[in-house]
Write a protein that holds these residues in place. Sequence first.
Motif, PDB file in Angstrom:
ATOM      1  N   ALA A  95      -2.315   1.259   6.331  1.00 25.42           N
ATOM      2  CA  ALA A  95      -1.519   0.268   5.607  1.00 25.42           C
ATOM      3  C   ALA A  95      -2.370  -0.897   5.116  1.00 25.42           C
ATOM      4  CB  ALA A  95      -0.392  -0.242   6.503  1.00 25.42           C
ATOM      5  N   PHE A  96      -3.374  -1.286   5.913  1.00 29.76           N
ATOM      6  CA  PHE A  96      -4.157  -2.470   5.588  1.00 29.76           C
ATOM      7  C   PHE A  96      -5.542  -2.147   5.032  1.00 29.76           C
ATOM      8  CE2 PHE A  96      -1.361  -4.104   9.111  1.00 29.76           C
ATOM      9  CZ  PHE A  96      -0.540  -4.857   8.287  1.00 29.76           C
ATOM     10  N   LEU A  97      -5.855  -0.881   4.804  1.00 27.11           N
ATOM     11  CA  LEU A  97      -7.198  -0.514   4.337  1.00 27.11           C
ATOM     12  C   LEU A  97      -7.595  -1.218   3.045  1.00 27.11           C
ATOM     13  CD1 LEU A  97      -9.573   1.281   5.212  1.00 27.11           C
ATOM     14  CD2 LEU A  97      -8.657   3.054   3.689  1.00 27.11           C
ATOM     15  N   PRO A  98      -6.689  -1.457   2.096  1.00 23.87           N
ATOM     16  CA  PRO A  98      -7.095  -2.171   0.876  1.00 23.87           C
ATOM     17  C   PRO A  98      -7.605  -3.584   1.131  1.00 23.87           C
ATOM     18  CG  PRO A  98      -5.052  -0.989   0.480  1.00 23.87           C
ATOM     19  CD  PRO A  98      -5.314  -0.908   1.959  1.00 23.87           C
TER      20      PRO A  98
ATOM     21  N   THR B 284       0.836  -1.196   0.000  1.00 29.61           N
ATOM     22  CA  THR B 284       0.000   0.000   0.000  1.00 29.61           C
ATOM     23  C   THR B 284       0.869   1.243   0.000  1.00 29.61           C
ATOM     24  OG1 THR B 284      -1.627  -1.210   1.316  1.00 29.61           O
ATOM     25  CG2 THR B 284      -1.896   1.176   1.171  1.00 29.61           C
ATOM     26  N   ARG B 285       0.538   2.202  -0.857  1.00 34.42           N
ATOM     27  CA  ARG B 285       1.253   3.472  -0.888  1.00 34.42           C
ATOM     28  C   ARG B 285       0.487   4.467  -0.021  1.00 34.42           C
ATOM     29  NH1 ARG B 285       1.203   4.146  -7.264  1.00 34.42           N
ATOM     30  NH2 ARG B 285      -0.930   3.494  -6.740  1.00 34.42           N
TER      31      ARG B 285
ATOM     32  N   VAL C 200      -4.480   8.396   1.827  1.00 33.82           N
ATOM     33  CA  VAL C 200      -3.939   9.605   2.448  1.00 33.82           C
ATOM     34  C   VAL C 200      -4.346   9.596   3.921  1.00 33.82           C
ATOM     35  CG1 VAL C 200      -3.893  12.135   2.429  1.00 33.82           C
ATOM     36  CG2 VAL C 200      -4.113  10.867   0.269  1.00 33.82           C
ATOM     37  N   LEU C 201      -3.404   9.938   4.793  1.00 32.65           N
ATOM     38  CA  LEU C 201      -3.625   9.885   6.239  1.00 32.65           C
ATOM     39  C   LEU C 201      -3.174  11.202   6.853  1.00 32.65           C
ATOM     40  CD1 LEU C 201      -4.185   8.332   8.915  1.00 32.65           C
ATOM     41  CD2 LEU C 201      -1.859   7.400   8.727  1.00 32.65           C
ATOM     42  N   SER C 202      -4.026  11.791   7.704  1.00 26.90           N
ATOM     43  CA  SER C 202      -3.660  13.045   8.341  1.00 26.90           C
ATOM     44  C   SER C 202      -4.186  13.090   9.772  1.00 26.90           C
ATOM     45  CB  SER C 202      -4.187  14.247   7.535  1.00 26.90           C
ATOM     46  OG  SER C 202      -3.586  15.450   7.971  1.00 26.90           O
TER      47      SER C 202
ATOM     48  N   ALA D  93       4.023  -0.912   4.367  1.00 28.65           N
ATOM     49  CA  ALA D  93       3.525   0.083   3.413  1.00 28.65           C
ATOM     50  C   ALA D  93       4.684   0.890   2.829  1.00 28.65           C
ATOM     51  CB  ALA D  93       2.530   1.017   4.089  1.00 28.65           C
ATOM     52  N   GLU D  94       4.464   1.429   1.632  1.00 26.83           N
ATOM     53  CA  GLU D  94       5.400   2.380   1.026  1.00 26.83           C
ATOM     54  C   GLU D  94       4.925   3.767   1.424  1.00 26.83           C
ATOM     55  OE1 GLU D  94       6.120   3.886  -3.464  1.00 26.83           O
ATOM     56  OE2 GLU D  94       6.272   1.711  -3.184  1.00 26.83           O
TER      57      GLU D  94
END
Length: 296
Positions: free
Chosen positions: A252-255, A2-3, A133-135, A53-54
Motif C-alpha cells: 500500500a505504501f510502496l509509492p 495505491t492500486r 502486484v502482490l503475491s 489502498a484500492e
Amino acid sequence: MTRVLVVGSINMDLVVSSPRLPRLGETVMGSGFAIYPGGKGANQAVAASRLGAEVTMIGCLGNDEFGAQLRSNLEREGVDIRYVREASVSSGIATITVSDCDNATLMVPGANYHLRPEHLDEVEQAFADADVVLSQLETPLETVKHAAVLAGRHGKPMLLNPAPVIPLPEDLFSQITLLTPNEHEFLTMLAEPTGDWRKLLVQHPGKLVMSHGKHGAYYALSSGELRHEPGYVVDAVDSTGAGDTFNGALAAFLPLGLKEAVRRANAAGALSVMHHGAQSGMPTLDELEAFMGRPA
C-alpha cells in the motif's frame, strides 16, 4: 490511493488456543476455538484495503459455505472480488494452534490450487490497471510465476511474500521486484541454510526486505549499505497475520519509497498482534497514523 492487485489464497482459519504447542504424538487440552477469515492473499488484501489502498483480488474459492462467507467478508472489507473464481471443490482452510503469541499452522489449499496461469490471462487487464502486484506461495507456483510475467509485461512492481517457504527457482527470483521473507524463511528461500543473512542482504541490494518480528525489518540499499528500520514495542497477544499485515502495508505504501513503506509496515504489523485472529487486528489508516505518533 495505491492500486494494489493481490494474486493469492483465500482460506478459512480454524484457530485453537493452547497453553503450549503439542509435541509429536502428544495431545494437549486446548483452551479455546474460533473461526476467522484468512489465507495469506486475502489477509494481505484486507490489510492494504484498510490502509487506504484500492485493492483488487485474484483468487479461487470453493462452492461451499466457507466460500460464501469468505466472499462476503472480502466485499465488506472493500476488496474488489470480480476476479475471484469459484471451483467445485472445498475452499482452502488452515488449522492454527496459538500458544503464548506463537503459532503453528497446517494449510489445506483446496480451491486455491485451482487458480491456474490461464485464469490470469483471462483477467490480464487487472495487471495493467494496478500500481503494485502482490503475491504469496499458497497458490500453484506456476500461477505465481505467470503473475510475475504479467506484472513485468505491464511494467508493474511485483512483491512476493515467499510463504510457505521453498527454495525459489531462479527464473522467479529474477522476475520479482521485491521479496519479503521473515527471518525464518530468508535462508531457505535462497537455499543458503547456513548463510549469513546480513551478507546475503547486501548481495541483493534493493531486492529483499527481511521482516524480523518485534525487531523490525532489514534491507540493503543499492549502495550496499545495510539498513534497519526498528520495530515497535506493544503488548502482543497473537502473532497470526502479523506478516500478512506487514506485506499488505508494504504494498500500500510502496509509492512513498522503500524506507517509508517499511517504517509504516513495521507499525501496522505491531498493531496487528494486539488482537486475536489474522484480520481482526489489522489497523485502519487512521489507527496507524495515530499509533505512529508514538516513539518507536
